[in-house]
Design an enzyme around this catalytic site. Structure first.
Site: not given
Length: 343
Positions: A26, A29, A52, A84, A109, A232, A253
């Site tokens: 849990y 994902q 858990s 994994d 995955h 940035e 620019s």
């Protein structure tokens, strides 16, 4: 030829609406898939190990929480949503002994299946549903009536229903609202690992750090180096995501554009590309996965050391100070968020 994009019209939620769906784990994902499927009208249970810390969270979210083995026994479709390197042990101990013919395993995955860390017996469907975004975005987009695009793949199709189940699951989590593309476990795994290592995480982190160090070593203030090499970057990446590389160049620019086209190839050279090709080769032939498994089994000594070195880099101290001056930049307690969904 462009890949086919599947939408909600191609998926039938009824394929899974009368089945019991188990999400094992849990975490990021896992919680998103479970909550979205539940809100789509599906019967979802959660499988966790006895102690858990996620049990309390899942219960508060309205789920029946069971020990992993019991959840696998009770479910028709089982998603493995644990990290994994934990998957093989969980599979051997709690999942494989409780699989019966006709059940479906879903992965987000493909690493464990593609590189043979998990070997699923015959008679079981093995599919992938992989949203291309973190769990909290999968959840927030669903709540807003939108969705995160997803990949699906089929590794074993024991009852000729695997693709229908994959598309139905993708619809249930909201991904079919955005678009679903079909791939293979091999393609998803190898491109995902390469993108993380060479570009998105490894490449970008190393590029930013090297730029920061170059300016500071040349005598510039670390604050200026941080602004120009890290802060940035989001502006440029946002422009790329919105409009592509050409669209980004249209928005900056002429001076920036000229510097881009003449200096970028001097930083990312043929030598850099050869290094990327070596990274890809190590992924394809399994060397990276073998090294990662070895590191994990040895207690992650290099992993922990390198992460700690990164946390102590001057760019992190500079960034913490400057972000405090920017009220418009969200301040996220990432570790706190992870703790809430720890498995």
């Amino acid at each position: 030829m462009p890949a086919k994009v599947y939408t909600e019209n191609d998926a039938d939620l009824g394929v899974i609406s009368n089945k019991t769906l188990a999400v094992i784990g849990y975490g990021s994902q896992g919680h998103a898939h479970a909550r979205n499927l539940k809100d789509s009208g599906c019967k979802v249970i959660i499988g966790l190990y006895p102690k858990s810390p996620s049990r309390e969270v899942a219960t508060k979210n309205g789920f029946t929480v069971m020990d992993t083995a019991e959840a696998v026994k009770a479910a028709d479709v089982i998603m493995i949503a644990v990290p994994d390197m934990k998957q093989p042990d969980v599979f051997i101990k709690d999942i494989e002994p409780n699989l019966t013919k006709g059940k479906t395993l879903i992965f987000t995955h493909g690493l464990c299946v593609h590189f043979g860390l998990i070997k699923v017996p015959a008679g079981i469907n093995v599919i992938m549903v992989a949203p291309k975004g973190p769990g909290h975005v999968v959840r927030s987009q669903y709540v807003e009536g939108k969705g995160v695009p997803a990949l699906i793949a089929i590794a074993q199709d024991s009852n000729k229903q695997s693709k229908k189940i994959a598309l139905a699951w993708a619809k249930g989590i909201g991904s079919a609202r955005a678009g679903v593309l079909e791939t293979t476990f091999k393609e998803e795994t190898e491109t995902d690992l390469f993108g993380e290592q060479a570009v998105l995480c490894g490449g970008a982190s190393a590029l930013v750090t090297a730029g920061f160090e170059t300016l500071v070593e040349a005598g510039y203030q670390p604050e200026m180096a941080y602004f120009e090499c890290l802060h940035e970057l989001k502006l440029i990446v946002d422009l790329m995501v919105e409009s592509g590389i050409s669209g980004m160049r249209f928005s900056i620019s002429e001076t920036a554009k000229y510097g881009d086209i003449i200096s970028g190839p001097k930083v990312i050279t043929a030598t850099t590309k050869k290094a990327m090709q070596k990274i890809l080769k190590n992924i394809q032939d399994g060397k990276f996965t073998k090294a990662w498994v070895k590191e994990y089994k040895e207690g992650l000594p290099n992993y922990k050391r390198l992460l700690k070195e990164g946390e102590n880099h001057p760019i992190e101290k500079t960034g913490q100070r400057l972000r405090a001056l920017m009220p418009w930049v969200p301040k996220k307690n990432i570790k706190g968020t992870q703790a809430a969904y720890s498995e």
